[in-house]
Design a protein around this motif. Structure first.
Motif, short mmCIF file in Angstrom:
data_model
loop_
_atom_site.label_atom_id
_atom_site.label_comp_id
_atom_site.label_asym_id
_atom_site.label_seq_id
_atom_site.Cartn_x
_atom_site.Cartn_y
_atom_site.Cartn_z
N HIS A 1 0.16 8.49 -1.59
CA HIS A 1 1.59 8.40 -1.91
C HIS A 1 2.00 7.00 -2.35
O HIS A 1 3.02 6.81 -3.00
N ASP B 1 0.32 5.28 -4.53
CA ASP B 1 -0.09 5.13 -5.92
C ASP B 1 1.07 5.31 -6.89
O ASP B 1 1.04 4.82 -7.99
N ASN B 2 2.08 6.06 -6.46
CA ASN B 2 3.22 6.30 -7.33
C ASN B 2 4.12 5.10 -7.33
O ASN B 2 5.05 4.92 -7.95
#
Length: 96
Positions: A93, A95-96
């Motif tokens: 999560h 990475d976004n």
């Protein structure tokens, strides 16, 4: 009155709302921050005499809870959180 102290009157149809957004810095992954003074000051600034105060933490991994703010308790909870979700692990999560 209850035990000789005045109590808040029930007033139908009254709704006063004060919104305030505070920023709290996070210093590490399993940080625990004492917010008592901030909450007390925010309520004082509204001028309201009765009601309730909601504290919300936006975000997928943040939380607001009650905790005895004693050094041993804070240490133990931080250690437990670091064991449950190690800060050096890769989380998709993020990475976004």
């Amino acid at each position: 009155m209850i035990n000789g102290r005045p109590q808040a009157a029930v007033r139908e149809g009254l709704d006063a709302r004060r919104d305030r957004h505070d920023r709290v810095r996070q210093w590490r992954d399993a940080d625990i921050i004492k917010i008592n003074r901030d909450v007390t000051e925010t309520v004082r600034q509204t001028g309201l005499r009765d009601g309730h105060r909601d504290r919300v933490r936006a975000g997928a991994t943040g939380a607001v809870t009650t905790l005895e703010f004693e050094p041993g308790v804070v240490h133990d909870v931080q250690l437990a959180l670091d064991q449950i979700a190690p800060p050096d692990r890769h989380y998709v999560h993020n990475d976004n």
